[in-house]
Design a protein around this motif. Structure first.
Motif, short mmCIF file in Angstrom:
data_model
loop_
_atom_site.label_atom_id
_atom_site.label_comp_id
_atom_site.label_asym_id
_atom_site.label_seq_id
_atom_site.Cartn_x
_atom_site.Cartn_y
_atom_site.Cartn_z
N SER A 141 64.07 43.33 1.44
CA SER A 141 63.03 44.10 0.76
C SER A 141 61.67 44.01 1.43
CB SER A 141 62.87 43.63 -0.69
OG SER A 141 64.07 43.78 -1.39
N SER A 142 61.38 42.84 2.02
CA SER A 142 60.04 42.65 2.58
C SER A 142 60.08 41.63 3.71
CB SER A 142 59.08 42.17 1.50
OG SER A 142 57.82 41.82 2.07
N ILE A 143 59.97 42.12 4.92
CA ILE A 143 59.95 41.22 6.09
C ILE A 143 58.71 40.34 6.07
CG2 ILE A 143 59.78 41.16 8.60
CD1 ILE A 143 61.62 43.62 8.62
N THR A 144 57.60 40.87 5.61
CA THR A 144 56.37 40.09 5.54
C THR A 144 56.53 38.91 4.60
OG1 THR A 144 55.08 42.07 5.99
CG2 THR A 144 53.89 40.20 5.08
N THR A 145 57.12 39.15 3.44
CA THR A 145 57.36 38.05 2.49
C THR A 145 58.40 37.08 3.05
OG1 THR A 145 56.85 39.57 0.68
CG2 THR A 145 57.94 37.52 0.10
N GLN A 146 59.39 37.59 3.75
CA GLN A 146 60.39 36.73 4.37
C GLN A 146 59.74 35.77 5.36
OE1 GLN A 146 63.06 38.61 7.17
NE2 GLN A 146 64.73 37.24 6.59
N GLU A 147 58.83 36.28 6.18
CA GLU A 147 58.14 35.43 7.15
C GLU A 147 57.29 34.37 6.44
OE1 GLU A 147 56.02 38.22 9.56
OE2 GLU A 147 57.84 38.86 10.62
N ALA A 148 56.63 34.75 5.37
CA ALA A 148 55.83 33.78 4.61
C ALA A 148 56.73 32.72 3.98
CB ALA A 148 55.02 34.50 3.52
N PHE A 149 57.89 33.13 3.47
CA PHE A 149 58.85 32.19 2.88
C PHE A 149 59.34 31.20 3.93
CE2 PHE A 149 63.38 31.17 2.34
CZ PHE A 149 63.33 30.43 1.17
N MET A 150 59.72 31.70 5.11
CA MET A 150 60.23 30.81 6.15
C MET A 150 59.16 29.84 6.64
SD MET A 150 63.41 31.32 6.38
CE MET A 150 63.80 30.45 7.89
N THR A 151 57.92 30.32 6.75
CA THR A 151 56.82 29.44 7.15
C THR A 151 56.63 28.35 6.10
OG1 THR A 151 55.72 31.17 8.41
CG2 THR A 151 54.35 29.33 7.66
N ALA A 152 56.62 28.73 4.84
CA ALA A 152 56.44 27.75 3.76
C ALA A 152 57.59 26.75 3.74
CB ALA A 152 56.34 28.47 2.41
N ALA A 153 58.82 27.22 3.96
CA ALA A 153 59.97 26.31 3.97
C ALA A 153 59.85 25.32 5.12
CB ALA A 153 61.27 27.11 4.07
N ARG A 154 59.48 25.80 6.31
CA ARG A 154 59.32 24.89 7.46
C ARG A 154 58.24 23.85 7.20
NH1 ARG A 154 60.38 29.67 10.24
NH2 ARG A 154 58.17 30.15 10.43
N VAL A 155 57.12 24.30 6.65
CA VAL A 155 56.01 23.37 6.36
C VAL A 155 56.45 22.34 5.33
CG1 VAL A 155 53.72 23.22 5.29
CG2 VAL A 155 54.18 24.96 7.03
N ARG A 156 57.10 22.77 4.27
CA ARG A 156 57.52 21.84 3.23
C ARG A 156 58.58 20.86 3.73
NH1 ARG A 156 56.02 22.17 -1.80
NH2 ARG A 156 54.64 23.86 -2.45
N LEU A 157 59.53 21.32 4.54
CA LEU A 157 60.54 20.42 5.09
C LEU A 157 59.92 19.41 6.05
CD1 LEU A 157 63.51 22.89 5.66
CD2 LEU A 157 63.39 21.04 3.98
N ALA A 158 58.97 19.86 6.86
CA ALA A 158 58.28 18.95 7.78
C ALA A 158 57.50 17.89 7.01
CB ALA A 158 57.35 19.75 8.70
N GLU A 159 56.82 18.31 5.96
CA GLU A 159 56.05 17.36 5.15
C GLU A 159 56.98 16.35 4.48
OE1 GLU A 159 54.13 15.88 1.44
OE2 GLU A 159 55.83 17.26 1.55
N LYS A 160 58.12 16.82 3.98
CA LYS A 160 59.09 15.91 3.35
C LYS A 160 59.62 14.90 4.36
CE LYS A 160 63.45 15.94 0.73
NZ LYS A 160 63.88 14.69 1.25
N ARG A 161 59.96 15.37 5.54
CA ARG A 161 60.46 14.48 6.58
C ARG A 161 59.41 13.43 6.97
NH1 ARG A 161 61.80 18.18 9.77
NH2 ARG A 161 63.95 18.28 9.11
#
Length: 86
Positions: A35-55
């Motif tokens: 539905s939204s590539i822009t939102t997809q990119e924001a989601f993936m960025t947020a997921a990477r940031v959150r996983l990195a912070e958790k690690r």
């Protein structure tokens, strides 16, 4: 949009333990991207940031516990650039 993507990334990461599916982040990303590539990119960025912070937090807690126990410091985990497929 970024707040929504970040909230969804948080909820998805929280669900990983329950669902036990390493592909969950990619699956949710595909649903968003339909539905939204822009939102997809924001989601993936947020997921990477959150996983990195958790690690990083997990490693910090391990180092603190080692220091309190008088143990030698363990090496940091290897890089995780490939944790999330694109």
């Amino acid at each position: 949009m970024e707040e929504l993507a970040d909230a969804l990334a948080k909820d998805t990461i929280d669900a990983l333990d329950l669902i036990q599916d390493d592909q969950l982040i990619q699956d949710v990303s595909r649903v968003i991207g339909a539905s939204s590539i822009t939102t997809q990119e924001a989601f993936m960025t947020a997921a990477r940031v959150r996983l990195a912070e958790k690690r990083a937090r997990d490693y910090l807690q391990k180092r603190i516990a080692e220091a309190k126990a008088g143990l030698a410091a363990s090496a940091p985990p290897p890089g995780a650039e490939d944790d999330i497929e694109y």
